[in-house]
Design a protein around this motif. Structure first.
Motif, short mmCIF file in Angstrom:
data_model
loop_
_atom_site.label_atom_id
_atom_site.label_comp_id
_atom_site.label_asym_id
_atom_site.label_seq_id
_atom_site.Cartn_x
_atom_site.Cartn_y
_atom_site.Cartn_z
N ASN A 360 78.60 -62.77 -41.85
CA ASN A 360 76.94 -64.30 -41.43
C ASN A 360 77.73 -65.53 -40.41
OD1 ASN A 360 79.42 -65.35 -42.46
ND2 ASN A 360 78.63 -66.45 -43.97
N LEU A 361 78.93 -64.82 -38.82
CA LEU A 361 78.75 -65.47 -38.13
C LEU A 361 77.80 -64.47 -36.81
CD1 LEU A 361 82.36 -67.26 -37.97
CD2 LEU A 361 79.90 -67.76 -38.85
N ALA A 362 77.37 -64.64 -35.50
CA ALA A 362 77.08 -64.38 -34.85
C ALA A 362 77.92 -63.19 -34.51
CB ALA A 362 76.06 -65.13 -34.01
N ILE A 363 79.20 -64.00 -33.88
CA ILE A 363 80.50 -63.39 -34.07
C ILE A 363 80.81 -62.08 -34.01
CG2 ILE A 363 82.57 -63.19 -32.08
CD1 ILE A 363 82.69 -66.57 -31.73
N GLY A 364 80.65 -62.39 -35.48
CA GLY A 364 81.78 -61.54 -36.06
C GLY A 364 80.53 -60.56 -36.42
N ASP A 365 79.08 -61.01 -36.34
CA ASP A 365 78.11 -59.58 -36.41
C ASP A 365 77.40 -58.52 -34.76
OD1 ASP A 365 76.21 -57.87 -38.39
OD2 ASP A 365 74.89 -59.25 -37.36
N ILE A 366 77.91 -59.36 -34.06
CA ILE A 366 78.22 -58.54 -33.04
C ILE A 366 79.54 -57.36 -32.23
CG2 ILE A 366 79.19 -59.79 -30.99
CD1 ILE A 366 76.11 -59.96 -29.22
N ILE A 367 80.24 -58.33 -32.88
CA ILE A 367 81.67 -57.08 -32.97
C ILE A 367 81.37 -56.08 -33.69
CG2 ILE A 367 84.25 -57.34 -33.62
CD1 ILE A 367 84.14 -60.09 -32.70
N ALA A 368 80.46 -56.43 -35.15
CA ALA A 368 80.64 -55.29 -36.37
C ALA A 368 79.75 -54.15 -35.93
CB ALA A 368 81.21 -55.37 -37.53
N PHE A 369 78.59 -54.88 -35.20
CA PHE A 369 77.30 -54.81 -35.35
C PHE A 369 77.44 -53.01 -34.05
CE2 PHE A 369 73.00 -54.41 -32.65
CZ PHE A 369 72.06 -53.86 -34.18
N ALA A 370 78.22 -53.80 -32.70
CA ALA A 370 78.00 -52.80 -31.76
C ALA A 370 79.14 -52.58 -31.98
CB ALA A 370 79.31 -54.11 -30.36
N ASN A 371 80.31 -51.89 -32.67
CA ASN A 371 81.27 -50.49 -33.55
C ASN A 371 80.83 -50.19 -33.96
OD1 ASN A 371 83.36 -50.27 -32.71
ND2 ASN A 371 84.12 -51.36 -34.69
N GLU A 372 79.32 -50.02 -34.81
CA GLU A 372 78.81 -49.03 -35.82
C GLU A 372 77.69 -48.35 -34.53
OE1 GLU A 372 78.27 -52.50 -39.73
OE2 GLU A 372 76.35 -51.50 -38.09
N GLN A 373 77.08 -49.28 -33.57
CA GLN A 373 75.73 -48.31 -32.96
C GLN A 373 76.77 -47.69 -31.74
OE1 GLN A 373 72.65 -49.19 -33.22
NE2 GLN A 373 73.66 -49.94 -34.64
N ILE A 374 77.81 -47.64 -31.53
CA ILE A 374 78.23 -46.51 -29.85
C ILE A 374 78.93 -45.71 -30.46
CG2 ILE A 374 81.32 -47.58 -30.20
CD1 ILE A 374 80.68 -48.24 -27.90
N ILE A 375 78.89 -45.01 -31.80
CA ILE A 375 79.57 -44.21 -32.59
C ILE A 375 77.77 -43.26 -32.63
CG2 ILE A 375 81.08 -43.91 -34.21
CD1 ILE A 375 79.86 -44.42 -36.57
N THR A 376 76.62 -43.61 -32.84
CA THR A 376 75.11 -43.11 -32.57
C THR A 376 75.67 -42.85 -30.81
OG1 THR A 376 74.01 -45.38 -32.60
CG2 THR A 376 75.09 -44.65 -34.37
N GLU A 377 74.27 -41.42 -30.70
CA GLU A 377 73.92 -40.92 -29.60
C GLU A 377 72.91 -42.61 -28.57
OE1 GLU A 377 73.55 -39.05 -26.52
OE2 GLU A 377 75.11 -38.47 -27.47
N GLU A 378 72.03 -42.82 -29.86
CA GLU A 378 70.92 -43.57 -28.97
C GLU A 378 71.86 -45.19 -28.90
OE1 GLU A 378 67.31 -44.66 -28.27
OE2 GLU A 378 68.37 -42.04 -28.39
N GLY A 379 73.12 -45.73 -29.54
CA GLY A 379 73.29 -46.22 -28.94
C GLY A 379 74.33 -46.39 -28.39
N LEU A 380 74.69 -45.25 -27.85
CA LEU A 380 75.01 -45.25 -25.85
C LEU A 380 74.30 -45.83 -25.22
CD1 LEU A 380 77.03 -41.69 -26.39
CD2 LEU A 380 78.15 -44.15 -26.26
N LYS A 381 73.47 -45.61 -25.47
CA LYS A 381 72.68 -46.14 -24.03
C LYS A 381 71.94 -47.24 -24.66
CE LYS A 381 70.02 -41.47 -24.80
NZ LYS A 381 69.20 -40.78 -25.01
N LYS A 382 72.99 -48.35 -25.60
CA LYS A 382 72.35 -49.63 -26.05
C LYS A 382 73.08 -50.90 -25.16
CE LYS A 382 68.70 -49.42 -29.42
NZ LYS A 382 68.46 -48.59 -30.55
N ARG A 383 72.98 -51.43 -25.44
CA ARG A 383 73.99 -52.45 -24.37
C ARG A 383 73.99 -54.44 -25.39
NH1 ARG A 383 74.92 -49.04 -22.27
NH2 ARG A 383 74.27 -48.41 -20.47
N TYR A 384 74.96 -54.65 -25.62
CA TYR A 384 75.19 -55.30 -27.18
C TYR A 384 75.69 -56.90 -26.25
CZ TYR A 384 74.44 -51.24 -29.21
OH TYR A 384 74.27 -50.16 -29.35
N THR A 385 74.01 -58.46 -26.33
CA THR A 385 74.31 -59.00 -26.07
C THR A 385 73.62 -60.61 -26.91
OG1 THR A 385 73.96 -61.06 -24.24
CG2 THR A 385 72.04 -58.57 -24.71
#
Ligand SMILES: Cc1cc2nc3c(=O)[nH]c(=O)nc-3n(C[C@H](O)[C@H](O)[C@H](O)COP(=O)(O)OP(=O)(O)OC[C@H]3O[C@@H](n4cnc5c(N)ncnc54)[C@H](O)[C@@H]3O)c2cc1C
Length: 426
Positions: A360-385
């Motif tokens: 429920n903090l933006a920092i906590g969420d981006i850290i976890a979200f980027a981790n979930e996304q990086i294991i997907t093919e689509e997620g590898l094509k995105k950047r997280y900011t």
């Protein structure tokens, strides 16, 4: 006393050094060039969109130091440019010496012109970092914050050649991947067309080479938007950018200049002949990269797999932060992840549970979200900011985007984390 060794003195490494020191460690920061803050020397945009929230969260968590520096070196505060609100632009010519003084005053041992080339390892533990002069820096816990570019060869292979950028590889030598040396395979970011890496998203023009009218506008308002001639508009170019938060139509149809000491041109590169067709830019020349008419650095070629406490998977005593820790773009993102990694390095040395920031903090969420996304093919094509594209949309839709400082403080207090980074653990 716990000895923490940080490899890479960009924003992430500087933040990690401060929080590890505050938690009670003896800290050595290894930097291959003669400057701290890495890519931050050519950046400048802070507090735009969701970065405002993340900045205030990090401050309330107890790590205001680097944001105090960027705020104090601001040339413009609370400005708007296409798609971006309440931005601060720091002066790239002032920030680095201020950060350097801050770290030295805190007693952080900085080794400049010291390039890590290898590691000494026993089982799953790193014992020391080997420098290019063959000396070894030993430690208990290590944090890799070497960024995500590769050696200069990557700019030749995946880009348009060495553009002579702030990384200055020909003079200071190539970056290497510490996690890979420790036996952990790197993750590579991709572009939409499946090729690897992405071009850095902005160049700097020397302000003295611009017309007096544009310079006056930049000095006064911080922003100048200049229309590109119809025949030169190229919407396809938006796809190659690292900074998906600036991949908006307005950035293809206009030259957007921001005043960060130099004039920051919001495009990866732009042919000089075409640039000089625009009124006021007849004499324009590039400041960074020097070959900004043709190319820029290529990034996101070396990411370490990690958990949400920033510990690298597969190595017992290695953490990571900044671009090395995910497909993150930005100074704020590097500082926020670096601060957490620095704090957790001391926890790791003490054998106590590592801190994981709640979602429920933006920092906590981006850290976890980027981790979930990086294991997907689509997620590898995105950047997280926090500043745009998918994650900023997510912040808005989940209520994480807050600009009221007191509300952010209350939120952090409710999860019992107010000032956590100030706790001395040793
Ligand atoms: C041109 C450009 C403009 C940008 N503008 C902005 C902006 O306005 N706002 C924003 O928020 N973000 C901006 N960004 C993105 C942002 O700068 C980065 O995402 C962020 O600074 C990354 O920080 P980092 O510490 O992870 O990595 P880096 O800044 O890459 O730092 C890594 C450091 O490690 C050192 N290093 C590497 N290998 C070794 C080794 N083997 N031994 C010792 N040291 C080593 C490097 O020399 C470097 O100092 C910009 C990026 C670029 C390229």
């Amino acid at each position: 006393m716990t000895k923490v060794v940080i490899i890479g003195g960009g924003w992430a490494g500087c933040a990690a050094a401060i929080s590890a020191k505050k938690a009670g460690a003896e800290v050595t920061l290894i930097e291959r060039t003669d400057l701290l803050i890495g890519l931050g020397n050519v950046g400048g945009i802070m507090r735009n969109n969701g970065r405002y929230t993340a900045t205030e969260e990090n401050i309330a968590l107890g790590a205001p130091e680097l944001f105090d520096v960027t705020d104090s070196c601001a040339r413009h505060k609370n400005i708007e440019f296409p798609g971006h609100k309440h931005a601060t632009l720091y002066d790239v010519t002032q920030v680095e010496p201020t950060v350097r003084r801050l770290l030295k005053d805190k007693g952080i041992n900085i080794l400049f012109e010291s390039r890590a080339i290898d590691i000494i390892k026993e089982d799953k533990k790193i014992k020391g970092i080997v420098l290019s002069d063959k000396s070894v820096i030993y430690g208990d816990v290590f944090i890799e914050t070497t960024g995500s570019t590769g050696p200069m060869g990557n700019c030749l292979k995946y880009g348009n050649g060495c553009s002579m950028c702030i990384l200055r590889c020909p003079s200071f030598g190539p970056r290497i991947s510490i996690s890979k040396r420790a036996g952990v395979e790197d993750i590579l970011g991709k572009r939409g067309d499946e090729s690897y890496g992405a071009f850095s998203g902005s160049c700097k023009l020397n302000k003295d080479s611009l017309s007096a009218e544009i310079v006056e506008k930049l000095n006064k308002e911080g922003v100048a938007v200049l229309r590109i001639p119809e025949e030169d508009i190229n919407l396809g170019k938006l796809d190659i950018k690292v900074c998906q938060q600036y991949a908006l139509k307005e950035f293809a149809e206009n030259i957007v200049l921001l005043d960060t000491g130099h004039a920051k041109l919001m495009a990866p590169f732009y042919p000089l002949e075409k640039l000089r067709k625009i009124k006021g830019l007849e004499n324009a020349r590039y400041e960074d990269p020097y070959a900004g008419g043709k190319a820029n650095s290529v990034r996101y070629l070396s990411i370490a797999p990690r958990n949400n406490s920033m510990k690298v998977r597969g190595v017992d005593n290695l953490l990571c932060a900044g671009e090395k820790s995910g497909l993150f773009v930005g100074h704020t993102e590097a500082i926020a992840t670096g601060t957490l990694a620095g704090h957790n390095s001391v926890r790791l040395s003490l054998g106590v549970p590592l801190l994981e920031l709640p979602r429920n903090l933006a920092i906590g969420d981006i850290i976890a979200f980027a981790n979930e996304q990086i294991i997907t093919e689509e997620g590898l094509k995105k950047r997280y900011t926090f500043a745009g594209s998918e994650f900023f949309q997510r912040m808005k839709s989940t209520g994480l985007y807050i600009t009221d400082k007191e509300e952010i403080k209350r939120k952090i207090s409710r999860v019992n984390l107010l000032g956590i980074y100030n706790e001395k653990l040793i």
